[in-house]
Design a protein around this motif. Structure first.
Motif, PDB file in Angstrom:
ATOM      1  N   LEU A   1     -26.856  38.238  14.341  1.00 38.82           N
ATOM      2  CA  LEU A   1     -26.855  37.569  13.031  1.00 38.82           C
ATOM      3  C   LEU A   1     -26.804  38.590  11.905  1.00 38.82           C
ATOM      4  N   LYS A   2     -27.650  39.585  11.985  1.00 36.45           N
ATOM      5  CA  LYS A   2     -27.714  40.608  10.935  1.00 36.45           C
ATOM      6  C   LYS A   2     -26.376  41.340  10.811  1.00 36.45           C
TER       7      LYS A   2
ATOM      8  N   ALA B   1     -22.426  32.756  10.390  1.00 38.69           N
ATOM      9  CA  ALA B   1     -22.970  33.774  11.284  1.00 38.69           C
ATOM     10  C   ALA B   1     -24.018  33.200  12.245  1.00 38.69           C
ATOM     11  N   GLY B   2     -24.787  32.209  11.801  1.00 41.58           N
ATOM     12  CA  GLY B   2     -25.850  31.641  12.636  1.00 41.58           C
ATOM     13  C   GLY B   2     -25.349  31.061  13.954  1.00 41.58           C
ATOM     14  N   PRO B   3     -24.411  30.118  13.913  1.00 42.45           N
ATOM     15  CA  PRO B   3     -23.901  29.568  15.174  1.00 42.45           C
ATOM     16  C   PRO B   3     -23.196  30.612  16.046  1.00 42.45           C
ATOM     17  N   ALA B   4     -22.496  31.549  15.420  1.00 40.90           N
ATOM     18  CA  ALA B   4     -21.833  32.605  16.198  1.00 40.90           C
ATOM     19  C   ALA B   4     -22.875  33.490  16.895  1.00 40.90           C
ATOM     20  N   ALA B   5     -23.958  33.796  16.197  1.00 41.09           N
ATOM     21  CA  ALA B   5     -25.033  34.589  16.796  1.00 41.09           C
ATOM     22  C   ALA B   5     -25.725  33.806  17.902  1.00 41.09           C
ATOM     23  N   GLY B   6     -25.928  32.506  17.682  1.00 43.65           N
ATOM     24  CA  GLY B   6     -26.531  31.669  18.713  1.00 43.65           C
ATOM     25  C   GLY B   6     -25.679  31.596  19.969  1.00 43.65           C
TER      26      GLY B   6
ATOM     27  N   PRO C   1     -25.562  24.377  17.210  1.00 42.62           N
ATOM     28  CA  PRO C   1     -26.066  23.536  16.110  1.00 42.62           C
ATOM     29  C   PRO C   1     -27.500  23.883  15.700  1.00 42.62           C
ATOM     30  N   SER C   2     -28.348  24.219  16.684  1.00 45.27           N
ATOM     31  CA  SER C   2     -29.726  24.548  16.310  1.00 45.27           C
ATOM     32  C   SER C   2     -29.780  25.842  15.511  1.00 45.27           C
ATOM     33  N   SER C   3     -28.919  26.806  15.830  1.00 47.21           N
ATOM     34  CA  SER C   3     -28.867  28.044  15.050  1.00 47.21           C
ATOM     35  C   SER C   3     -28.420  27.777  13.621  1.00 47.21           C
ATOM     36  N   LEU C   4     -27.475  26.883  13.467  1.00 48.83           N
ATOM     37  CA  LEU C   4     -27.016  26.513  12.128  1.00 48.83           C
ATOM     38  C   LEU C   4     -28.162  25.907  11.320  1.00 48.83           C
ATOM     39  N   VAL C   5     -28.878  24.968  11.904  1.00 41.93           N
ATOM     40  CA  VAL C   5     -29.982  24.297  11.211  1.00 41.93           C
ATOM     41  C   VAL C   5     -31.099  25.292  10.887  1.00 41.93           C
ATOM     42  N   ILE C   6     -31.431  26.143  11.848  1.00 46.53           N
ATOM     43  CA  ILE C   6     -32.516  27.108  11.638  1.00 46.53           C
ATOM     44  C   ILE C   6     -32.164  28.076  10.517  1.00 46.53           C
ATOM     45  N   ILE C   7     -30.981  28.641  10.553  1.00 48.90           N
ATOM     46  CA  ILE C   7     -30.604  29.649   9.557  1.00 48.90           C
ATOM     47  C   ILE C   7     -30.449  29.037   8.173  1.00 48.90           C
ATOM     48  N   VAL C   8     -29.757  27.914   8.065  1.00 49.62           N
ATOM     49  CA  VAL C   8     -29.580  27.286   6.758  1.00 49.62           C
ATOM     50  C   VAL C   8     -30.930  26.813   6.214  1.00 49.62           C
ATOM     51  N   GLY C   9     -31.772  26.255   7.090  1.00 49.56           N
ATOM     52  CA  GLY C   9     -33.112  25.845   6.668  1.00 49.56           C
ATOM     53  C   GLY C   9     -33.952  27.021   6.198  1.00 49.56           C
ATOM     54  N   TYR C  10     -33.917  28.095   6.961  1.00 52.99           N
ATOM     55  CA  TYR C  10     -34.673  29.299   6.615  1.00 52.99           C
ATOM     56  C   TYR C  10     -34.200  29.879   5.288  1.00 52.99           C
ATOM     57  N   GLU C  11     -32.897  30.029   5.144  1.00 52.73           N
ATOM     58  CA  GLU C  11     -32.354  30.593   3.904  1.00 52.73           C
ATOM     59  C   GLU C  11     -32.664  29.699   2.701  1.00 52.73           C
ATOM     60  N   SER C  12     -32.604  28.391   2.899  1.00 53.97           N
ATOM     61  CA  SER C  12     -32.905  27.455   1.804  1.00 53.97           C
ATOM     62  C   SER C  12     -34.374  27.545   1.399  1.00 53.97           C
TER      63      SER C  12
END
Length: 129
Positions: free
Chosen positions: A19-20, A43-48, A102-113
């Motif tokens: 991700l980084k 980047a989140g889903p790709a990293a997941g 999908p969970s990586s997308l939700v986690i990263i967007v939620g975290y960043e928000s």
């Protein structure tokens, strides 16, 4: 990002590193003015997916050890390769990818928000979003 069990640590470690690096690569190479959250959402889903793919063989060996018993990772790994070939290392990968992306997308967007919402107002201008 939540409690991490010892069985999730390898996957989480790979996820964070990918991700980084991927987010940094996307931010540096895209000459478009894309918001950071959009880059994180890519980047989140790709990293997941990367983490799921790279750690899937370890999960298969762990599951075999739990179900069939044994105490040797190397023997279990070699027996699996002998019986099923390299394809045996991809068992369950589709399900893992359908879960991880999908969970990586939700986690990263939620975290960043949440990170953005919790920033003190006097620091808001000093951060690049």
């Amino acid at each position: 990002m939540g409690e991490i069990g010892s069985q999730d640590f390898p996957s989480f470690s790979v996820f964070c590193q990918v991700l980084k690096r991927l987010a940094s690569l996307l931010q540096g190479n895209l000459e478009l003015s894309i918001p950071a959250i959009a880059i994180q959402a890519m980047a989140g889903p790709a990293a997941g997916a990367t983490a799921a793919t790279l750690t899937n063989p370890m999960d298969i060996v762990r599951t075999r050890l739990q179900v069939y018993g044994g105490n040797s990772i190397l023997l279990t790994f070699s027996k699996l390769i002998e019986e099923e070939g390299a394809k045996g290392m991809t068992k369950g990968l589709t399900a893992r990818l359908l879960n991880a992306m999908p969970s990586s997308l939700v986690i990263i967007v939620g975290y960043e928000s949440l990170k953005r919402l919790s920033l003190r107002s006097e620091l808001a201008d000093s951060r690049q979003w």
